[in-house]
Design a protein around this motif. Structure first.
Motif, mmCIF file in Angstrom:
data_model
loop_
_atom_site.group_PDB
_atom_site.id
_atom_site.type_symbol
_atom_site.label_atom_id
_atom_site.label_comp_id
_atom_site.label_asym_id
_atom_site.label_seq_id
_atom_site.Cartn_x
_atom_site.Cartn_y
_atom_site.Cartn_z
ATOM 1 N N VAL A 129 51.572 53.270 72.524
ATOM 2 C CA VAL A 129 51.760 54.053 71.299
ATOM 3 C C VAL A 129 50.378 54.346 70.722
ATOM 4 O O VAL A 129 49.606 53.433 70.439
ATOM 5 C CB VAL A 129 52.628 53.301 70.267
ATOM 6 C CG1 VAL A 129 52.873 54.169 69.039
ATOM 7 C CG2 VAL A 129 53.950 52.856 70.884
ATOM 8 N N LEU A 130 50.066 55.628 70.595
ATOM 9 C CA LEU A 130 48.755 56.072 70.126
ATOM 10 C C LEU A 130 48.904 56.793 68.793
ATOM 11 O O LEU A 130 49.741 57.686 68.663
ATOM 12 C CB LEU A 130 48.128 57.003 71.172
ATOM 13 C CG LEU A 130 46.858 57.764 70.820
ATOM 14 C CD1 LEU A 130 45.714 56.804 70.489
ATOM 15 C CD2 LEU A 130 46.462 58.675 71.965
ATOM 16 N N PHE A 131 48.105 56.374 67.818
ATOM 17 C CA PHE A 131 48.075 56.998 66.500
ATOM 18 C C PHE A 131 46.728 57.693 66.359
ATOM 19 O O PHE A 131 45.689 57.036 66.450
ATOM 20 C CB PHE A 131 48.233 55.955 65.398
ATOM 21 C CG PHE A 131 49.535 55.194 65.448
ATOM 22 C CD1 PHE A 131 50.654 55.668 64.788
ATOM 23 C CD2 PHE A 131 49.637 54.007 66.163
ATOM 24 C CE1 PHE A 131 51.858 54.958 64.824
ATOM 25 C CE2 PHE A 131 50.827 53.305 66.208
ATOM 26 C CZ PHE A 131 51.937 53.791 65.549
ATOM 27 N N ILE A 132 46.732 59.010 66.147
ATOM 28 C CA ILE A 132 45.491 59.762 66.009
ATOM 29 C C ILE A 132 45.456 60.431 64.643
ATOM 30 O O ILE A 132 46.333 61.215 64.306
ATOM 31 C CB ILE A 132 45.369 60.864 67.097
ATOM 32 C CG1 ILE A 132 45.477 60.262 68.489
ATOM 33 C CG2 ILE A 132 44.056 61.636 66.928
ATOM 34 C CD1 ILE A 132 45.565 61.308 69.576
ATOM 35 N N VAL A 174 49.006 49.319 71.543
ATOM 36 C CA VAL A 174 48.910 50.126 70.331
ATOM 37 C C VAL A 174 47.457 50.565 70.214
ATOM 38 O O VAL A 174 46.547 49.741 70.275
ATOM 39 C CB VAL A 174 49.342 49.318 69.085
ATOM 40 C CG1 VAL A 174 49.213 50.146 67.827
ATOM 41 C CG2 VAL A 174 50.770 48.814 69.247
ATOM 42 N N GLU A 175 47.247 51.874 70.068
ATOM 43 C CA GLU A 175 45.891 52.410 70.023
ATOM 44 C C GLU A 175 45.735 53.329 68.818
ATOM 45 O O GLU A 175 46.676 54.020 68.425
ATOM 46 C CB GLU A 175 45.610 53.171 71.322
ATOM 47 C CG GLU A 175 44.180 53.608 71.481
ATOM 48 C CD GLU A 175 43.902 54.227 72.850
ATOM 49 O OE1 GLU A 175 42.791 54.744 73.014
ATOM 50 O OE2 GLU A 175 44.787 54.203 73.732
ATOM 51 N N LYS A 214 40.003 49.935 68.498
ATOM 52 C CA LYS A 214 40.857 51.055 68.915
ATOM 53 C C LYS A 214 42.109 50.592 69.650
ATOM 54 O O LYS A 214 43.191 51.098 69.397
ATOM 55 C CB LYS A 214 40.070 52.019 69.812
ATOM 56 C CG LYS A 214 39.059 52.835 69.054
ATOM 57 C CD LYS A 214 38.475 53.922 69.921
ATOM 58 C CE LYS A 214 37.579 54.816 69.077
ATOM 59 N NZ LYS A 214 37.389 56.134 69.632
ATOM 60 N N LYS A 215 41.967 49.658 70.604
ATOM 61 C CA LYS A 215 43.109 49.253 71.437
ATOM 62 C C LYS A 215 43.536 47.831 71.130
ATOM 63 O O LYS A 215 42.708 46.937 71.031
ATOM 64 C CB LYS A 215 42.739 49.341 72.927
ATOM 65 C CG LYS A 215 42.767 50.727 73.473
ATOM 66 C CD LYS A 215 42.667 50.721 74.996
ATOM 67 C CE LYS A 215 42.718 52.148 75.503
ATOM 68 N NZ LYS A 215 42.767 52.222 76.946
ATOM 69 N N ASN A 228 50.442 42.864 60.438
ATOM 70 C CA ASN A 228 49.644 42.098 61.386
ATOM 71 C C ASN A 228 48.319 42.727 61.818
ATOM 72 O O ASN A 228 47.419 41.995 62.234
ATOM 73 C CB ASN A 228 50.474 41.814 62.646
ATOM 74 C CG ASN A 228 51.659 40.927 62.345
ATOM 75 O OD1 ASN A 228 51.521 39.731 62.202
ATOM 76 N ND2 ASN A 228 52.824 41.534 62.210
ATOM 77 N N LEU A 229 48.188 44.036 61.756
ATOM 78 C CA LEU A 229 46.970 44.680 62.255
ATOM 79 C C LEU A 229 46.179 45.415 61.188
ATOM 80 O O LEU A 229 44.952 45.433 61.229
ATOM 81 C CB LEU A 229 47.311 45.678 63.384
ATOM 82 C CG LEU A 229 47.903 45.124 64.668
ATOM 83 C CD1 LEU A 229 48.174 46.256 65.647
ATOM 84 C CD2 LEU A 229 46.985 44.081 65.292
#
Length: 101
Positions: A92-95, A9-10, A23-24, A48-49
């Motif tokens: 999975v990348l969230f920008i 997850v990024e 970031k990662k 959790n994050l």
């Protein structure tokens, strides 16, 4: 029962600031009755994050408008968005495209 999944997850574009600037994240999602999908992943991320200001990341049961989501470098809109079933080793990348000015 779905087996545990290892997923990267990024966060980018400033979204990482809501996650202590990290970031990662290499995460292991626990086994559960239902297969893991993006909807369930967002709940897990929130619990959790996510460290601060959840309203800047989550809106309802999805990400807020202005956050692009890429699954294995493909736009999540092409993959079913919240209903995409995660596979082991997915990325999975969230920008965030929301910037102050």
């Amino acid at each position: 029962m779905a087996a545990p999944l290892s997923v990267e997850v990024e966060f980018g574009g400033g979204a990482e600031l809501l996650f202590d600037g990290v970031k990662k994240h290499q995460v292991t999602l626990p086994g559960q009755e239902e297969p893991w999908d993006i909807r369930n992943l967002l709940v897990w991320i929130k619990k959790n994050l996510l460290k601060e200001r959840p309203e800047l990341f989550i809106q309802g049961d999805s990400v807020r408008p202005g956050i692009l989501v890429l699954i294995n470098d493909a736009d999540w809109e092409l993959l079913g968005e919240l209903d995409y079933q995660l596979q082991d080793q997915d990325s999975v990348l969230f920008i965030s495209t929301l910037h102050g000015g």
